[in-house]
Design a protein around this motif. Structure first.
Motif, PDB file in Angstrom:
ATOM      1  N   MET A   1       0.711  -0.748  -0.216  1.00  0.00           N
ATOM      2  CA  MET A   1       0.572   0.184   0.437  1.00  0.00           C
ATOM      3  C   MET A   1       0.990   1.240  -0.184  1.00  0.00           C
ATOM      4  SD  MET A   1      -3.382  -0.694   2.341  1.00  0.00           S
ATOM      5  CE  MET A   1      -3.453   0.797   2.376  1.00  0.00           C
ATOM      6  N   GLU A   2       0.422   2.201  -0.592  1.00  0.00           N
ATOM      7  CA  GLU A   2       1.215   3.543  -0.724  1.00  0.00           C
ATOM      8  C   GLU A   2       1.432   4.046   0.968  1.00  0.00           C
ATOM      9  OE1 GLU A   2      -0.307   6.984  -2.906  1.00  0.00           O
ATOM     10  OE2 GLU A   2      -0.943   5.660  -4.487  1.00  0.00           O
ATOM     11  N   GLY A   3       2.763   4.586   0.638  1.00  0.00           N
ATOM     12  CA  GLY A   3       2.752   4.545   2.350  1.00  0.00           C
ATOM     13  C   GLY A   3       3.732   3.877   3.394  1.00  0.00           C
ATOM     14  N   ASP A   4       3.732   2.537   3.074  1.00  0.00           N
ATOM     15  CA  ASP A   4       4.245   1.756   3.398  1.00  0.00           C
ATOM     16  C   ASP A   4       5.661   1.497   2.814  1.00  0.00           C
ATOM     17  OD1 ASP A   4       2.379   0.252   4.507  1.00  0.00           O
ATOM     18  OD2 ASP A   4       1.626  -1.125   3.079  1.00  0.00           O
ATOM     19  N   THR A   5       6.868   1.388   3.792  1.00  0.00           N
ATOM     20  CA  THR A   5       7.958   0.616   3.007  1.00  0.00           C
ATOM     21  C   THR A   5       7.755  -0.144   2.286  1.00  0.00           C
ATOM     22  OG1 THR A   5       9.445  -0.951   4.484  1.00  0.00           O
ATOM     23  CG2 THR A   5       9.483   1.752   5.718  1.00  0.00           C
ATOM     24  N   ILE A   6       9.577  -0.356   1.320  1.00  0.00           N
ATOM     25  CA  ILE A   6       9.149  -1.728   0.008  1.00  0.00           C
ATOM     26  C   ILE A   6       9.987  -3.015   0.376  1.00  0.00           C
ATOM     27  CG2 ILE A   6       9.876   0.286  -1.293  1.00  0.00           C
ATOM     28  CD1 ILE A   6      13.339  -0.432  -1.227  1.00  0.00           C
ATOM     29  N   THR A   7      10.326  -2.783   1.960  1.00  0.00           N
ATOM     30  CA  THR A   7      10.631  -3.970   2.238  1.00  0.00           C
ATOM     31  C   THR A   7       8.922  -4.673   3.106  1.00  0.00           C
ATOM     32  OG1 THR A   7      10.649  -2.315   4.702  1.00  0.00           O
ATOM     33  CG2 THR A   7      13.146  -3.031   3.906  1.00  0.00           C
ATOM     34  N   ASP A   8       8.251  -3.989   2.684  1.00  0.00           N
ATOM     35  CA  ASP A   8       6.959  -4.414   3.077  1.00  0.00           C
ATOM     36  C   ASP A   8       6.278  -5.794   2.224  1.00  0.00           C
ATOM     37  OD1 ASP A   8       6.829  -3.605   6.124  1.00  0.00           O
ATOM     38  OD2 ASP A   8       5.568  -1.603   5.255  1.00  0.00           O
ATOM     39  N   LEU A   9       6.800  -5.157   0.977  1.00  0.00           N
ATOM     40  CA  LEU A   9       6.711  -5.825  -0.120  1.00  0.00           C
ATOM     41  C   LEU A   9       6.846  -7.334  -0.007  1.00  0.00           C
ATOM     42  CD1 LEU A   9       8.235  -3.715  -3.137  1.00  0.00           C
ATOM     43  CD2 LEU A   9       5.316  -4.001  -2.687  1.00  0.00           C
ATOM     44  N   CYS A  10       6.328  -8.023  -1.275  1.00  0.00           N
ATOM     45  CA  CYS A  10       5.613  -9.589  -1.242  1.00  0.00           C
ATOM     46  C   CYS A  10       7.308  -9.886  -2.378  1.00  0.00           C
ATOM     47  CB  CYS A  10       4.771 -10.272  -1.797  1.00  0.00           C
ATOM     48  SG  CYS A  10       3.608 -10.411  -0.500  1.00  0.00           S
ATOM     49  N   THR A  11       8.003 -10.845  -1.998  1.00  0.00           N
ATOM     50  CA  THR A  11       8.575 -10.901  -2.921  1.00  0.00           C
ATOM     51  C   THR A  11       9.136 -11.759  -3.842  1.00  0.00           C
ATOM     52  OG1 THR A  11      10.385 -12.219  -1.637  1.00  0.00           O
ATOM     53  CG2 THR A  11      10.852  -9.374  -1.442  1.00  0.00           C
ATOM     54  N   PRO A  12       9.423 -12.176  -5.078  1.00  0.00           N
ATOM     55  CA  PRO A  12      10.253 -11.096  -5.478  1.00  0.00           C
ATOM     56  C   PRO A  12       9.294  -9.683  -6.179  1.00  0.00           C
ATOM     57  CG  PRO A  12      10.368 -12.537  -7.503  1.00  0.00           C
ATOM     58  CD  PRO A  12       9.369 -13.373  -6.022  1.00  0.00           C
ATOM     59  N   ALA A  13      10.262  -8.758  -6.657  1.00  0.00           N
ATOM     60  CA  ALA A  13      10.174  -7.450  -6.380  1.00  0.00           C
ATOM     61  C   ALA A  13      10.130  -6.288  -7.026  1.00  0.00           C
ATOM     62  CB  ALA A  13       9.025  -6.581  -5.193  1.00  0.00           C
ATOM     63  N   LEU A  14       9.637  -5.940  -7.810  1.00  0.00           N
ATOM     64  CA  LEU A  14      10.305  -4.485  -8.706  1.00  0.00           C
ATOM     65  C   LEU A  14      10.293  -3.643  -8.299  1.00  0.00           C
ATOM     66  CD1 LEU A  14      12.449  -4.508 -12.096  1.00  0.00           C
ATOM     67  CD2 LEU A  14      10.399  -3.783 -12.394  1.00  0.00           C
ATOM     68  N   VAL A  15      11.301  -3.223  -7.964  1.00  0.00           N
ATOM     69  CA  VAL A  15      11.030  -1.716  -7.861  1.00  0.00           C
ATOM     70  C   VAL A  15      11.671  -0.105  -7.994  1.00  0.00           C
ATOM     71  CG1 VAL A  15      10.430  -2.033  -4.787  1.00  0.00           C
ATOM     72  CG2 VAL A  15      12.985  -1.649  -5.534  1.00  0.00           C
ATOM     73  N   VAL A  16      10.695   0.505  -7.968  1.00  0.00           N
ATOM     74  CA  VAL A  16      11.412   2.001  -9.533  1.00  0.00           C
ATOM     75  C   VAL A  16      11.162   3.421  -8.873  1.00  0.00           C
ATOM     76  CG1 VAL A  16      11.178   3.094 -11.388  1.00  0.00           C
ATOM     77  CG2 VAL A  16      10.668   0.485 -10.897  1.00  0.00           C
ATOM     78  N   ASP A  17      12.846   3.710  -8.189  1.00  0.00           N
ATOM     79  CA  ASP A  17      13.439   4.805  -7.537  1.00  0.00           C
ATOM     80  C   ASP A  17      12.770   5.837  -8.246  1.00  0.00           C
ATOM     81  OD1 ASP A  17      13.991   7.379  -6.494  1.00  0.00           O
ATOM     82  OD2 ASP A  17      15.210   6.248  -5.490  1.00  0.00           O
ATOM     83  N   VAL A  18      11.301   6.696  -7.751  1.00  0.00           N
ATOM     84  CA  VAL A  18      10.844   6.969  -9.371  1.00  0.00           C
ATOM     85  C   VAL A  18      11.789   9.223  -9.421  1.00  0.00           C
ATOM     86  CG1 VAL A  18       9.351   8.540  -7.671  1.00  0.00           C
ATOM     87  CG2 VAL A  18       8.469   8.609  -9.585  1.00  0.00           C
ATOM     88  N   ASP A  19      12.272   9.033  -7.994  1.00  0.00           N
ATOM     89  CA  ASP A  19      12.993  10.392  -7.822  1.00  0.00           C
ATOM     90  C   ASP A  19      14.235   9.837  -9.410  1.00  0.00           C
ATOM     91  OD1 ASP A  19      11.255  11.730  -6.281  1.00  0.00           O
ATOM     92  OD2 ASP A  19      12.629  10.086  -4.918  1.00  0.00           O
ATOM     93  N   ILE A  20      14.710   9.012  -9.047  1.00  0.00           N
ATOM     94  CA  ILE A  20      16.146   9.219 -10.468  1.00  0.00           C
ATOM     95  C   ILE A  20      15.339   9.031 -11.677  1.00  0.00           C
ATOM     96  CG2 ILE A  20      17.635   7.194 -10.507  1.00  0.00           C
ATOM     97  CD1 ILE A  20      18.231   6.803  -8.164  1.00  0.00           C
ATOM     98  N   VAL A  21      14.481   8.356 -11.808  1.00  0.00           N
ATOM     99  CA  VAL A  21      13.967   8.310 -13.457  1.00  0.00           C
ATOM    100  C   VAL A  21      13.825   9.795 -13.639  1.00  0.00           C
ATOM    101  CG1 VAL A  21      11.348   7.794 -14.204  1.00  0.00           C
ATOM    102  CG2 VAL A  21      12.486   5.741 -13.045  1.00  0.00           C
ATOM    103  N   LYS A  22      12.870  10.268 -12.834  1.00  0.00           N
ATOM    104  CA  LYS A  22      12.935  12.119 -13.397  1.00  0.00           C
ATOM    105  C   LYS A  22      13.622  12.799 -13.218  1.00  0.00           C
ATOM    106  CE  LYS A  22       8.150  12.484 -10.614  1.00  0.00           C
ATOM    107  NZ  LYS A  22       7.660  13.339  -9.609  1.00  0.00           N
ATOM    108  N   ARG A  23      15.445  12.019 -12.606  1.00  0.00           N
ATOM    109  CA  ARG A  23      16.433  12.666 -12.508  1.00  0.00           C
ATOM    110  C   ARG A  23      16.630  12.315 -13.993  1.00  0.00           C
ATOM    111  NH1 ARG A  23      20.299  11.363  -8.451  1.00  0.00           N
ATOM    112  NH2 ARG A  23      20.621   9.434  -9.463  1.00  0.00           N
ATOM    113  N   ASN A  24      16.982  11.362 -14.416  1.00  0.00           N
ATOM    114  CA  ASN A  24      17.807  10.283 -15.659  1.00  0.00           C
ATOM    115  C   ASN A  24      16.902  10.925 -16.972  1.00  0.00           C
ATOM    116  OD1 ASN A  24      18.913   8.911 -14.431  1.00  0.00           O
ATOM    117  ND2 ASN A  24      18.033   7.173 -14.552  1.00  0.00           N
ATOM    118  N   ALA A  25      15.529  10.958 -16.606  1.00  0.00           N
ATOM    119  CA  ALA A  25      14.533  12.108 -18.271  1.00  0.00           C
ATOM    120  C   ALA A  25      15.125  13.125 -17.580  1.00  0.00           C
ATOM    121  CB  ALA A  25      13.298  11.418 -18.117  1.00  0.00           C
TER     122      ALA A  25
END
Length: 380
Positions: A1-25
């Protein structure tokens, strides 16, 4: 759920850092804005609406796709000026025609007279022209392609048949030569900025020379080259091109960091996995990420195996089955107590395009906190 940490996800999980995406773009956009060259970002790495909006600055215009499934997906969501940068498959001419008749600008790519004949035999309604790009092979590594099977399409720039095909496209009723498209695929065999720029220069030079030949016979059209390495470190002459078409830069990956396109800090994608078994008799850990979670791409190319394990330089992902991975130390014996069952490991993928294609959902985060999900297009 939004606001949870990525460590709460069931694995395997693809996680994307949106701040890095925006910076690269933003960096890529600004780089070519300063050069006066149109950036036509490729969607093949992520295939999502949200990332496409970031890459196009919300314009939903001027993109490249590698499949008609992507083209239809983007068209269905208000995108236009789409280039299907894949040598026209004859079984997909009718689907390409439907998109050409539906959108303001849908463009196809070809490298053989037989493909041109297929388009000629299928005229578009309302006297619309087929908008065609000629795929040019700039000699970038025929030996490289034999070894690595990277983007082998294209008609060789130096052969008379290339000019003959360009002229045939421009002279065929119902068809318009929109541009010349080249991909400097051998940048993926480079190590360091100097080698990347040497390839970028060679490709640019060959394309511009071909454009001069076209101009000499009265043909005017656009020019475009692209690969993430060449566009991450462009050469001055690329300012003479009409467009560039990189794609992987929005995520980057370990491969790009090895080449010299980026640093590891620029890689926006990770795959989270959990330790699910201890195998002291093999000096290994068992994890819940197999090749369906990260792909087999990168085999034998890294000292750390199929991926880098973040913060664990002595660990190596040595092998994978469909749903399991085996991790062992590069040297010495493994201290299993440091990796209790259920503990998380973070994999930095060798090739983010291949890895992303394995996941139906991307978990988007900012600073480790989940902020949403992106659902990619699938199919061909």
């Amino acid at each position: 759920m939004e606001g949870d940490t990525i460590t709460d996800l069931c694995t395997p999980a693809l996680v994307v850092d949106v701040d890095i995406v925006k910076r690269n773009a933003q960096r890529m956009t600004e780089r070519f804005l300063k050069m006066g060259v149109q950036l036509r970002p490729h969607m093949k790495t992520h295939k999502t609406l949200e990332c496409a909006d970031i890459m196009t600055g919300g314009s939903r215009r001027c993109i490249v796709v590698s499949t008609l499934a992507e083209a239809s997906f983007y068209a269905d969501h208000g995108f236009d000026d789409i280039l299907y940068a894949y040598s026209v498959p004859f079984d997909k001419v009718e689907r390409s025609a439907a998109l050409s008749e539906r959108l303001t600008l849908f463009q196809v790519l070809l490298d053989h007279p037989d493909a041109l004949e297929q388009l000629r035999k299928r005229p578009l309604r309302d006297r619309r022209p087929w908008h065609v790009w000629l795929k040019l092979d700039c000699g970038n590594g025929r030996e490289y392609i034999k070894k690595h099977l990277f983007s082998p399409a294209g008609i060789l720039h130096s052969e008379p048949e290339a000019m003959q095909l360009a002229q045939a496209i421009s002279e065929t009723e119902g068809v318009e030569l929109t541009g010349v498209y080249a991909h400097c695929g051998n940048t993926y065999n480079c190590r360091g900025i100097e080698e990347i720029q040497a390839v970028a220069q060679e490709t640019t030079t060959f394309v511009l020379q071909f454009m001069d030949k076209l101009k000499a016979v009265g043909i005017s059209c656009k020019s475009s080259i692209g690969s993430t390495p060449s566009c991450s470190h462009p050469v001055k002459d690329m300012a003479c091109l009409s467009e560039v078409h990189p794609g992987n830069y929005v995520f980057y990956d370990v491969q790009q960091s090895v080449i010299g396109s980026c640093s590891l800090e620029d890689v926006a994608v990770r795959v989270l996995t959990r330790v699910i078994g201890h195998c002291p008799h093999r000096n290994q850990l068992l994890i819940d990420c197999g090749w369906t979670g990260i792909s087999l791409d990168g085999a034998g190319k890294l000292p750390t195996g199929y991926a880098m394990i973040e913060g664990q330089p002595n660990l190596k992902l040595v092998s994978m089955t469909q749903e399991h991975g085996r991790v062992e130390p590069i040297s010495d014996m493994l201290d299993h107590s440091k990796y209790p069952l259920g503990s998380l490991l973070t994999l930095i993928p060798y090739h983010s395009c291949a890895t992303a294609s394995m996941h139906p959902v991307y978990h988007i985060h900012s600073g480790g906190r989940l902020v949403g999900k992106w659902l990619p297009a699938r199919g061909w």
